[in-house]
Design a protein around this motif. Structure first.
Motif, PDB file in Angstrom:
ATOM      1  N   ARG A 127      18.359  25.935 -11.562  1.00 50.85           N
ATOM      2  CA  ARG A 127      18.670  27.048 -10.985  1.00 50.85           C
ATOM      3  C   ARG A 127      18.523  26.926  -9.407  1.00 50.85           C
ATOM      4  NH1 ARG A 127      14.064  30.547 -14.404  1.00 50.85           N
ATOM      5  NH2 ARG A 127      15.221  30.503 -16.465  1.00 50.85           N
ATOM      6  N   PHE A 128      17.941  26.084  -9.058  1.00 56.17           N
ATOM      7  CA  PHE A 128      17.480  25.649  -7.412  1.00 56.17           C
ATOM      8  C   PHE A 128      19.076  25.229  -7.147  1.00 56.17           C
ATOM      9  CE2 PHE A 128      17.059  22.306  -3.994  1.00 56.17           C
ATOM     10  CZ  PHE A 128      16.658  23.397  -3.141  1.00 56.17           C
ATOM     11  N   ILE A 129      19.830  24.328  -7.726  1.00 50.88           N
ATOM     12  CA  ILE A 129      21.013  24.147  -7.203  1.00 50.88           C
ATOM     13  C   ILE A 129      22.035  25.068  -7.348  1.00 50.88           C
ATOM     14  CG2 ILE A 129      23.179  22.690  -8.066  1.00 50.88           C
ATOM     15  CD1 ILE A 129      21.261  20.523  -9.079  1.00 50.88           C
ATOM     16  N   SER A 130      21.826  26.063  -8.382  1.00 51.12           N
ATOM     17  CA  SER A 130      22.791  27.290  -8.387  1.00 51.12           C
ATOM     18  C   SER A 130      22.459  28.269  -7.182  1.00 51.12           C
ATOM     19  CB  SER A 130      22.462  27.906  -9.550  1.00 51.12           C
ATOM     20  OG  SER A 130      23.283  29.094  -9.590  1.00 51.12           O
ATOM     21  N   ILE A 131      21.012  28.324  -7.012  1.00 50.12           N
ATOM     22  CA  ILE A 131      20.742  29.354  -5.859  1.00 50.12           C
ATOM     23  C   ILE A 131      20.985  28.932  -4.318  1.00 50.12           C
ATOM     24  CG2 ILE A 131      18.240  28.734  -5.451  1.00 50.12           C
ATOM     25  CD1 ILE A 131      19.527  32.294  -6.167  1.00 50.12           C
ATOM     26  N   VAL A 132      20.863  27.575  -4.493  1.00 49.98           N
ATOM     27  CA  VAL A 132      21.066  26.862  -3.079  1.00 49.98           C
ATOM     28  C   VAL A 132      22.766  26.903  -2.596  1.00 49.98           C
ATOM     29  CG1 VAL A 132      21.297  24.767  -1.848  1.00 49.98           C
ATOM     30  CG2 VAL A 132      19.058  25.548  -2.906  1.00 49.98           C
ATOM     31  N   SER A 133      23.458  26.602  -3.574  1.00 46.47           N
ATOM     32  CA  SER A 133      24.859  26.880  -3.274  1.00 46.47           C
ATOM     33  C   SER A 133      25.306  28.261  -3.057  1.00 46.47           C
ATOM     34  CB  SER A 133      25.415  26.375  -4.665  1.00 46.47           C
ATOM     35  OG  SER A 133      25.451  27.226  -5.686  1.00 46.47           O
ATOM     36  N   HIS A 134      24.741  29.230  -3.473  1.00 40.70           N
ATOM     37  CA  HIS A 134      24.858  30.629  -3.186  1.00 40.70           C
ATOM     38  C   HIS A 134      23.978  31.138  -1.894  1.00 40.70           C
ATOM     39  CE1 HIS A 134      24.565  34.978  -3.832  1.00 40.70           C
ATOM     40  NE2 HIS A 134      25.746  34.973  -4.172  1.00 40.70           N
ATOM     41  N   GLU A 135      22.800  30.718  -1.902  1.00 35.33           N
ATOM     42  CA  GLU A 135      21.938  31.447  -0.881  1.00 35.33           C
ATOM     43  C   GLU A 135      22.424  30.809   0.235  1.00 35.33           C
ATOM     44  OE1 GLU A 135      20.034  34.175  -0.614  1.00 35.33           O
ATOM     45  OE2 GLU A 135      20.932  34.752  -2.582  1.00 35.33           O
ATOM     46  N   PHE A 136      22.560  29.415   0.455  1.00 37.23           N
ATOM     47  CA  PHE A 136      22.595  28.587   1.603  1.00 37.23           C
ATOM     48  C   PHE A 136      24.234  28.687   2.102  1.00 37.23           C
ATOM     49  CE2 PHE A 136      19.198  24.972   1.876  1.00 37.23           C
ATOM     50  CZ  PHE A 136      18.120  26.156   1.527  1.00 37.23           C
ATOM     51  N   ARG A 137      25.061  29.176   1.352  1.00 31.04           N
ATOM     52  CA  ARG A 137      26.369  29.055   1.955  1.00 31.04           C
ATOM     53  C   ARG A 137      26.735  30.145   3.035  1.00 31.04           C
ATOM     54  NH1 ARG A 137      28.752  29.960  -2.758  1.00 31.04           N
ATOM     55  NH2 ARG A 137      29.393  27.901  -3.144  1.00 31.04           N
ATOM     56  N   THR A 138      26.127  31.448   2.926  1.00 33.60           N
ATOM     57  CA  THR A 138      26.088  32.494   3.832  1.00 33.60           C
ATOM     58  C   THR A 138      25.395  32.198   4.935  1.00 33.60           C
ATOM     59  OG1 THR A 138      26.301  34.034   1.806  1.00 33.60           O
ATOM     60  CG2 THR A 138      25.812  34.843   4.163  1.00 33.60           C
ATOM     61  N   PRO A 139      24.159  31.674   5.107  1.00 33.96           N
ATOM     62  CA  PRO A 139      23.577  31.327   6.509  1.00 33.96           C
ATOM     63  C   PRO A 139      24.311  30.304   7.102  1.00 33.96           C
ATOM     64  CG  PRO A 139      22.050  30.922   4.603  1.00 33.96           C
ATOM     65  CD  PRO A 139      23.039  31.737   4.170  1.00 33.96           C
ATOM     66  N   LEU A 140      24.579  29.294   6.378  1.00 25.78           N
ATOM     67  CA  LEU A 140      25.409  28.145   6.846  1.00 25.78           C
ATOM     68  C   LEU A 140      26.706  28.595   7.240  1.00 25.78           C
ATOM     69  CD1 LEU A 140      24.625  25.257   4.303  1.00 25.78           C
ATOM     70  CD2 LEU A 140      23.784  25.530   6.660  1.00 25.78           C
TER      71      LEU A 140
END
Length: 400
Positions: free
Chosen positions: A183-196
């Motif tokens: 889940r962390f990998i999934s959420i990181v790919s989603h949640e980090f994409r926008t701020p990055l």
């Protein structure tokens, strides 16, 4: 019949008196007794547990084949021995106490694993036993009938079962950690994409057009970068908190806290991050001090109040109340927001799970999981009531 005869003098003449005695009943009784004894001995030898007959002094008068097999002795080596012969020295005193009590008050008595009962084989090895003691009369003499059962296999099975259970618990925790990582990998790919993406865009603008940007515009870009970094740092901290909880690495450090000051401090933090869009009403009912882990209590209040503000329209008030109920402290947070759909309520405290009606709002689905974890560390409980379109009330019960 049995015939007996005697020489007698009958009217001055020598004669013989012959008596014929019918012994049918006696023969039948003796045959029945022999058959009964044979039946008893057959049952005794075929018994699936050990049988020892003791006199009141504690000496062995009879054993069955189970005892011979279990202890490694021939019965000729046991008959006439004290029962202590089969008991390790450290159990002698306890056995003598039980025998004395039994002689005073003959009654059914059971000893076993709870008393740590073990017997000693001929080779010196020990075996865990269960034993029942029953008063019995043999040939008019009071005796002690001991029934023994070797529970070695049962203990091994129990130890194996406990080992398997421990493995299952560990496997379940490992499975949860694996799912958490997925889940962390999934959420990181989603949640980090926008701020990055925002950070890269802002950095590109600053690099290319810094000479043409006013100080105010440049500061806005830098502030935007800082905000996105804080967002990612918070996500990482949330994941670390959840991971520590699953791995049981959270250290619980309770301390006395001034309730009003603590709540006011948390509420002020929320007001600043929320830009004072939601008034927070604090009510403290006769609870000047609470004993708890400050860091975990901060997790509880910050997440509950943040959610209340995030999912409520601007201007909608939030109520924070702390009260006492018996030996418990009750903390409740009520909002007038969008509420939680019924189909999402069962999974509300699972990491990374988010309700269907909040897909357009920022969030990772970790806040309530952290709240649940922090409440559990306090030995408390959490519940909620929610209605779509009418808001939610979360209630935390903590032992003080």
């Amino acid at each position: 019949v049995e015939i007996s005869s005697h020489d007698v003098d009958f009217n001055g003449e020598p004669a013989r008196l012959v008596l014929a005695h019918d012994v049918t009943d006696q023969i039948v009784a003796e045959r029945a007794l022999r058959e009964s004894e044979e039946t008893f001995r057959t049952m005794l030898e075929a018994a699936s547990q050990g049988v020892i007959l003791l006199d009141l002094s504690g000496y062995i008068r009879l054993v069955n084949v189970y005892i011979e097999t279990a202890f490694g002795y021939d019965r000729s080596e046991l008959i006439g021995q004290s029962a202590l012969f089969l008991i390790p020295p450290h159990m002698h005193e306890e056995f003598l106490r039980v025998r004395r009590e039994f002689v005073k008050r003959p009654m059914f008595t059971r000893m076993g694993e709870a008393e740590g009962l073990v017997a000693q084989r001929k080779d010196g090895s020990l075996m865990p036993m269960e034993m029942t003691i029953t008063p019995i009369t043999v040939a008019g003499q009071p005796m002690i009938l001991c029934l023994l059962f070797d529970i070695t296999e049962r203990k091994q099975l129990e130890e194996h079962r406990l080992y398997v259970n421990a493995l299952e618990v560990k496997l379940e925790k490992d499975r949860e950690l694996i799912q958490l990582k997925e889940r962390f990998i999934s959420i990181v790919s989603h949640e980090f994409r926008t701020p990055l993406a925002v950070i890269l865009s802002s950095v590109g603008i600053l690099r290319r057009y810094h000479a043409n940007l006013t100080p105010q515009k440049a500061a806005e870009k830098l502030d935007g970068i800082a905000a996105q970094v804080r967002r990612m740092v918070q996500l990482l901290e949330d994941v670390l908190t959840i991971s520590q909880g699953h791995a049981e690495r959270i250290e619980f450090r309770p301390e006395p806290l001034n309730v009003y000051e603590f709540c006011a401090e948390i509420a002020e933090t929320i007001r600043q991050t929320d830009k004072e869009q939601h008034p927070i009403h604090i009510t403290i009912d006769d609870v000047p001090v609470i004993t708890g882990d400050r860091r975990l209590l901060e997790h509880i209040l910050l997440n509950l109040l943040t959610n209340a503000a995030k999912y409520s329209p601007a201007g909608a008030p939030i109520d924070l109340r702390v009260r006492r109920s018996g030996r418990n402290i009750i903390i409740s947070v009520q909002d007038r927001g969008m509420g939680i759909p019924p189909e999402d309520q069962d999974r509300l405290f699972e990491p990374f799970h988010r309700a269907q009606n909040v897909s357009g709002l920022e969030g990772t689905g970790l806040g309530l999981a952290i709240v649940k974890q922090s409440v559990t560390e306090h030995g408390g409980s959490i519940s909620f009531e929610s209605s779509v379109g009418h808001g939610s009330t979360f209630t935390v019960t903590l032992p003080n």
